[in-house]
Design a protein around this motif. Structure first.
Motif, PDB file in Angstrom:
ATOM      1  N   PHE A  71       5.882 -36.742  55.020  1.00 22.95           N
ATOM      2  CA  PHE A  71       6.614 -35.687  54.321  1.00 22.95           C
ATOM      3  C   PHE A  71       5.686 -34.884  53.413  1.00 22.95           C
ATOM      4  O   PHE A  71       5.752 -33.662  53.362  1.00 22.95           O
ATOM      5  CB  PHE A  71       7.766 -36.273  53.502  1.00 22.95           C
ATOM      6  CG  PHE A  71       8.985 -36.622  54.303  1.00 22.95           C
ATOM      7  CD1 PHE A  71       8.998 -36.608  55.682  1.00 22.95           C
ATOM      8  CD2 PHE A  71      10.147 -36.979  53.657  1.00 22.95           C
ATOM      9  CE1 PHE A  71      10.135 -36.924  56.403  1.00 22.95           C
ATOM     10  CE2 PHE A  71      11.300 -37.296  54.370  1.00 22.95           C
ATOM     11  CZ  PHE A  71      11.288 -37.263  55.740  1.00 22.95           C
ATOM     12  N   TRP A  72       4.835 -35.596  52.685  1.00 20.89           N
ATOM     13  CA  TRP A  72       3.903 -34.918  51.781  1.00 20.89           C
ATOM     14  C   TRP A  72       2.954 -34.005  52.568  1.00 20.89           C
ATOM     15  O   TRP A  72       2.694 -32.875  52.158  1.00 20.89           O
ATOM     16  CB  TRP A  72       3.120 -35.938  50.954  1.00 20.89           C
ATOM     17  CG  TRP A  72       2.198 -35.283  49.980  1.00 20.89           C
ATOM     18  CD1 TRP A  72       2.519 -34.814  48.736  1.00 20.89           C
ATOM     19  CD2 TRP A  72       0.824 -34.978  50.177  1.00 20.89           C
ATOM     20  NE1 TRP A  72       1.412 -34.245  48.147  1.00 20.89           N
ATOM     21  CE2 TRP A  72       0.359 -34.336  49.016  1.00 20.89           C
ATOM     22  CE3 TRP A  72      -0.070 -35.190  51.230  1.00 20.89           C
ATOM     23  CZ2 TRP A  72      -0.954 -33.900  48.871  1.00 20.89           C
ATOM     24  CZ3 TRP A  72      -1.376 -34.760  51.083  1.00 20.89           C
ATOM     25  CH2 TRP A  72      -1.799 -34.126  49.910  1.00 20.89           C
ATOM     26  N   GLU A  73       2.436 -34.489  53.697  1.00 22.63           N
ATOM     27  CA  GLU A  73       1.531 -33.674  54.516  1.00 22.63           C
ATOM     28  C   GLU A  73       2.232 -32.414  55.025  1.00 22.63           C
ATOM     29  O   GLU A  73       1.610 -31.344  55.084  1.00 22.63           O
ATOM     30  CB  GLU A  73       0.996 -34.469  55.706  1.00 22.63           C
ATOM     31  CG  GLU A  73      -0.068 -35.466  55.342  1.00 22.63           C
ATOM     32  CD  GLU A  73      -0.610 -36.218  56.551  1.00 22.63           C
ATOM     33  OE1 GLU A  73      -0.185 -35.948  57.710  1.00 22.63           O
ATOM     34  OE2 GLU A  73      -1.472 -37.090  56.336  1.00 22.63           O
ATOM     35  N   ILE A  74       3.488 -32.516  55.393  1.00 21.63           N
ATOM     36  CA  ILE A  74       4.225 -31.339  55.872  1.00 21.63           C
ATOM     37  C   ILE A  74       4.261 -30.274  54.776  1.00 21.63           C
ATOM     38  O   ILE A  74       3.926 -29.112  55.015  1.00 21.63           O
ATOM     39  CB  ILE A  74       5.655 -31.717  56.313  1.00 21.63           C
ATOM     40  CG1 ILE A  74       5.613 -32.607  57.562  1.00 21.63           C
ATOM     41  CG2 ILE A  74       6.492 -30.471  56.566  1.00 21.63           C
ATOM     42  CD1 ILE A  74       6.935 -33.292  57.883  1.00 21.63           C
ATOM     43  N   ILE A  75       4.647 -30.667  53.561  1.00 25.25           N
ATOM     44  CA  ILE A  75       4.695 -29.714  52.442  1.00 25.25           C
ATOM     45  C   ILE A  75       3.299 -29.221  52.109  1.00 25.25           C
ATOM     46  O   ILE A  75       3.082 -28.023  51.859  1.00 25.25           O
ATOM     47  CB  ILE A  75       5.361 -30.351  51.203  1.00 25.25           C
ATOM     48  CG1 ILE A  75       6.839 -30.623  51.481  1.00 25.25           C
ATOM     49  CG2 ILE A  75       5.197 -29.477  49.966  1.00 25.25           C
ATOM     50  CD1 ILE A  75       7.688 -29.402  51.734  1.00 25.25           C
ATOM     51  N   ASP A  76       2.324 -30.125  52.114  1.00 17.87           N
ATOM     52  CA  ASP A  76       0.945 -29.738  51.808  1.00 17.87           C
ATOM     53  C   ASP A  76       0.438 -28.680  52.785  1.00 17.87           C
ATOM     54  O   ASP A  76      -0.141 -27.672  52.371  1.00 17.87           O
ATOM     55  CB  ASP A  76       0.028 -30.965  51.851  1.00 17.87           C
ATOM     56  CG  ASP A  76      -1.427 -30.593  51.617  1.00 17.87           C
ATOM     57  OD1 ASP A  76      -1.735 -30.114  50.503  1.00 17.87           O
ATOM     58  OD2 ASP A  76      -2.232 -30.762  52.557  1.00 17.87           O
TER      59      ASP A  76
END
Length: 169
Positions: A71-76
């Motif tokens: 999830f964090w990578e998607i937003i990043d």
């Protein structure tokens, strides 16, 4: 330059990606003790809201660290690295992949960094959609019903609640 691709998912994170998104069980007994209490408190909230014509739908509960990282990578990639507005043809493939993941998960712009301290990873964070009840009054309502949850009122994240007084911190 294009952002890095998303890290491939394996194990529990892959199972969640393939459909098992609301999880209240962990192989870690400490986290599991939080999840047992979290599920009970959510049940109390759902019953209390149903009694007055409202509802609470759980969208996400426990996330293994790898799924929190996903999830964090998607937003990043999508927001922080600017892939959303990237028009470089060399980035078209990764833009399509990350954009599809962003849409699929209904993410806003806030995801905690992947760490063992992230509330979803610890089994103390949960995302709940409310219907028939105002977010602005939900904490007082839960307190009046002895429901051990707290809506966090995070900008751009109207769904995040935390378990109060978890058994494991």
């Amino acid at each position: 330059a294009c952002p890095q691709p998303l890290t491939p998912l394996t194990g529990d994170a892959l199972a969640m990606e393939n459909g098992a998104r609301v999880v209240f069980v962990s192989s870690n007994q400490n986290i599991n003790s939080n999840l047992v209490k979290l599920q009970a408190e959510v049940g109390k909230l759902q019953q209390a809201l149903q009694a007055i014509g409202g509802s609470a739908t759980v969208n996400s509960a426990y996330r293994p660290l790898a799924y929190q990282q996903h999830f964090w990578e998607i937003i990043d990639r999508w927001i922080t690295s600017g892939l959303k507005d990237n028009t470089n043809p060399a980035c078209a493939s990764i833009k399509t992949q990350v954009g599809a993941e962003y849409s699929k998960h209904g993410l806003e712009t806030v995801v905690s960094r992947p760490s063992g301290c992230a509330t979803h990873v610890k089994g103390t964070g949960i995302d709940i959609s409310l219907s028939g009840y105002s977010h602005s009054a939900i904490n007082a309502f839960m307190q009046s019903k002895n429901i051990d949850l707290s809506w966090q009122s995070i900008t751009n994240d109207p769904y995040h609640f935390n378990l109060k007084n978890p058994p494991y911190t």
